[in-house]
Design a protein around this motif. Structure first.
Motif, PDB file in Angstrom:
ATOM      1  N   GLU A   1      11.945   1.414   6.241  1.00  0.00           N
ATOM      2  CA  GLU A   1      12.885   0.345   6.576  1.00  0.00           C
ATOM      3  C   GLU A   1      12.584  -0.887   5.741  1.00  0.00           C
ATOM      4  O   GLU A   1      11.458  -1.370   5.710  1.00  0.00           O
ATOM      5  N   VAL A   2      13.624  -1.351   5.049  1.00  0.00           N
ATOM      6  CA  VAL A   2      13.513  -2.558   4.236  1.00  0.00           C
ATOM      7  C   VAL A   2      14.169  -3.691   5.014  1.00  0.00           C
ATOM      8  O   VAL A   2      15.341  -3.609   5.383  1.00  0.00           O
ATOM      9  N   PHE A   3      13.405  -4.751   5.263  1.00  0.00           N
ATOM     10  CA  PHE A   3      13.916  -5.905   5.983  1.00  0.00           C
ATOM     11  C   PHE A   3      14.448  -6.927   4.978  1.00  0.00           C
ATOM     12  O   PHE A   3      13.793  -7.215   3.977  1.00  0.00           O
ATOM     13  N   PRO A   4      15.650  -7.454   5.232  1.00  0.00           N
ATOM     14  CA  PRO A   4      16.277  -8.390   4.286  1.00  0.00           C
ATOM     15  C   PRO A   4      15.645  -9.782   4.365  1.00  0.00           C
ATOM     16  O   PRO A   4      16.218 -10.719   4.898  1.00  0.00           O
ATOM     17  N   GLU A   5      14.430  -9.878   3.871  1.00  0.00           N
ATOM     18  CA  GLU A   5      13.699 -11.144   3.862  1.00  0.00           C
ATOM     19  C   GLU A   5      13.280 -11.454   2.434  1.00  0.00           C
ATOM     20  O   GLU A   5      13.366 -10.605   1.562  1.00  0.00           O
ATOM     21  N   VAL A   6      12.805 -12.666   2.230  1.00  0.00           N
ATOM     22  CA  VAL A   6      12.280 -13.041   0.923  1.00  0.00           C
ATOM     23  C   VAL A   6      10.832 -13.467   1.137  1.00  0.00           C
ATOM     24  O   VAL A   6      10.579 -14.433   1.841  1.00  0.00           O
ATOM     25  N   PRO A   7       9.889 -12.741   0.562  1.00  0.00           N
ATOM     26  CA  PRO A   7      10.040 -11.485  -0.177  1.00  0.00           C
ATOM     27  C   PRO A   7      10.372 -10.340   0.782  1.00  0.00           C
ATOM     28  O   PRO A   7      10.091 -10.428   1.969  1.00  0.00           O
ATOM     29  N   PRO A   8      10.962  -9.261   0.254  1.00  0.00           N
ATOM     30  CA  PRO A   8      11.332  -8.137   1.116  1.00  0.00           C
ATOM     31  C   PRO A   8      10.104  -7.544   1.802  1.00  0.00           C
ATOM     32  O   PRO A   8       9.028  -7.454   1.225  1.00  0.00           O
ATOM     33  N   ARG A   9      10.288  -7.163   3.047  1.00  0.00           N
ATOM     34  CA  ARG A   9       9.241  -6.507   3.815  1.00  0.00           C
ATOM     35  C   ARG A   9       9.678  -5.074   4.037  1.00  0.00           C
ATOM     36  O   ARG A   9      10.829  -4.813   4.396  1.00  0.00           O
ATOM     37  N   VAL A  10       8.772  -4.125   3.801  1.00  0.00           N
ATOM     38  CA  VAL A  10       9.070  -2.707   3.986  1.00  0.00           C
ATOM     39  C   VAL A  10       8.071  -2.137   4.976  1.00  0.00           C
ATOM     40  O   VAL A  10       6.865  -2.381   4.863  1.00  0.00           O
ATOM     41  N   GLU A  11       8.574  -1.415   5.961  1.00  0.00           N
ATOM     42  CA  GLU A  11       7.712  -0.750   6.938  1.00  0.00           C
ATOM     43  C   GLU A  11       8.012   0.734   6.966  1.00  0.00           C
ATOM     44  O   GLU A  11       9.168   1.156   6.795  1.00  0.00           O
ATOM     45  N   TYR A  12       6.970   1.513   7.179  1.00  0.00           N
ATOM     46  CA  TYR A  12       7.083   2.956   7.314  1.00  0.00           C
ATOM     47  C   TYR A  12       6.726   3.330   8.737  1.00  0.00           C
ATOM     48  O   TYR A  12       5.803   2.761   9.330  1.00  0.00           O
ATOM     49  N   SER A  13       7.464   4.292   9.284  1.00  0.00           N
ATOM     50  CA  SER A  13       7.199   4.768  10.631  1.00  0.00           C
ATOM     51  C   SER A  13       7.571   6.242  10.712  1.00  0.00           C
ATOM     52  O   SER A  13       8.259   6.775   9.840  1.00  0.00           O
ATOM     53  N   LEU A  14       7.099   6.889  11.767  1.00  0.00           N
ATOM     54  CA  LEU A  14       7.469   8.283  11.988  1.00  0.00           C
ATOM     55  C   LEU A  14       8.847   8.347  12.623  1.00  0.00           C
ATOM     56  O   LEU A  14       9.176   7.532  13.493  1.00  0.00           O
ATOM     57  N   THR A  15       9.640   9.301  12.215  1.00  0.00           N
ATOM     58  CA  THR A  15      10.911   9.591  12.879  1.00  0.00           C
ATOM     59  C   THR A  15      10.598  10.428  14.123  1.00  0.00           C
ATOM     60  O   THR A  15       9.440  10.795  14.362  1.00  0.00           O
ATOM     61  N   ASP A  16      11.603  10.749  14.898  1.00  0.00           N
ATOM     62  CA  ASP A  16      11.393  11.644  16.043  1.00  0.00           C
ATOM     63  C   ASP A  16      10.853  12.994  15.563  1.00  0.00           C
ATOM     64  O   ASP A  16       9.968  13.577  16.185  1.00  0.00           O
ATOM     65  N   LEU A  17      11.391  13.468  14.444  1.00  0.00           N
ATOM     66  CA  LEU A  17      10.907  14.727  13.865  1.00  0.00           C
ATOM     67  C   LEU A  17       9.438  14.590  13.452  1.00  0.00           C
ATOM     68  O   LEU A  17       8.621  15.482  13.695  1.00  0.00           O
ATOM     69  N   GLY A  18       9.097  13.470  12.836  1.00  0.00           N
ATOM     70  CA  GLY A  18       7.717  13.223  12.433  1.00  0.00           C
ATOM     71  C   GLY A  18       6.781  13.139  13.616  1.00  0.00           C
ATOM     72  O   GLY A  18       5.658  13.642  13.581  1.00  0.00           O
ATOM     73  N   GLU A  19       7.238  12.501  14.683  1.00  0.00           N
ATOM     74  CA  GLU A  19       6.417  12.410  15.894  1.00  0.00           C
ATOM     75  C   GLU A  19       6.178  13.794  16.496  1.00  0.00           C
ATOM     76  O   GLU A  19       5.071  14.105  16.929  1.00  0.00           O
ATOM     77  N   SER A  20       7.197  14.642  16.472  1.00  0.00           N
ATOM     78  CA  SER A  20       7.004  15.999  17.005  1.00  0.00           C
ATOM     79  C   SER A  20       6.021  16.792  16.138  1.00  0.00           C
ATOM     80  O   SER A  20       5.223  17.579  16.653  1.00  0.00           O
ATOM     81  N   LEU A  21       6.037  16.548  14.838  1.00  0.00           N
ATOM     82  CA  LEU A  21       5.081  17.203  13.953  1.00  0.00           C
ATOM     83  C   LEU A  21       3.676  16.660  14.186  1.00  0.00           C
ATOM     84  O   LEU A  21       2.703  17.405  14.217  1.00  0.00           O
ATOM     85  N   ARG A  22       3.554  15.347  14.391  1.00  0.00           N
ATOM     86  CA  ARG A  22       2.243  14.748  14.677  1.00  0.00           C
ATOM     87  C   ARG A  22       1.637  15.352  15.939  1.00  0.00           C
ATOM     88  O   ARG A  22       0.455  15.692  15.979  1.00  0.00           O
ATOM     89  N   VAL A  23       2.464  15.526  16.964  1.00  0.00           N
ATOM     90  CA  VAL A  23       1.994  16.138  18.208  1.00  0.00           C
ATOM     91  C   VAL A  23       1.543  17.577  17.954  1.00  0.00           C
ATOM     92  O   VAL A  23       0.520  18.024  18.478  1.00  0.00           O
ATOM     93  N   ALA A  24       2.275  18.286  17.110  1.00  0.00           N
ATOM     94  CA  ALA A  24       1.904  19.670  16.786  1.00  0.00           C
ATOM     95  C   ALA A  24       0.586  19.722  16.022  1.00  0.00           C
ATOM     96  O   ALA A  24      -0.152  20.716  16.108  1.00  0.00           O
TER      97      ALA A  24
END
Length: 108
Positions: free
Chosen positions: A58-81
């Motif tokens: 996710e890129v946040f429309p700020e100056v300077p741009p801020r980018v964050e990474y997170s798990l999707t629901d699919l990623g969370e299910s894989l993490r649990v596995a």
């Protein structure tokens, strides 16, 4: 199993899943948590996980741009596995370390 290995195989991807399992992280935070990973390798692995649908960028429309990474629901299910693998490693860490010192894995 091969589908999961295609997604998280390699040196850094499972570690990335672990870091992102704690919540959204910025690139610099992830890099500090993964001691020894280069920017190039981290970027490639994040892109791979994003393309596989397990990481959201996710890129946040700020100056300077801020980018964050997170798990999707699919990623969370894989993490649990993957949690049983983490538990296995915790239980057998000392044994595996001893075997590596004894060269017991030679030729495997």
């Amino acid at each position: 199993m091969s589908v999961a290995i295609d997604v998280v195989g390699g040196k850094w991807r499972m570690h990335l899943m672990w870091v992102l399992g704690a919540g959204p992280r910025r690139f610099g935070e992830i890099r500090r948590k993964l001691d020894g990973v280069s920017e190039k390798v981290l970027t490639e692995n994040l892109r791979h996980l994003e393309a596989a649908g397990v990481v959201h960028r996710e890129v946040f429309p700020e100056v300077p741009p801020r980018v964050e990474y997170s798990l999707t629901d699919l990623g969370e299910s894989l993490r649990v596995a993957l949690l049983p693998l983490e538990e296995w490693g915790d239980r057998h860490r000392e044994h595996v370390a001893r075997c590596e010192l004894d060269d017991s894995f030679a030729g495997v």
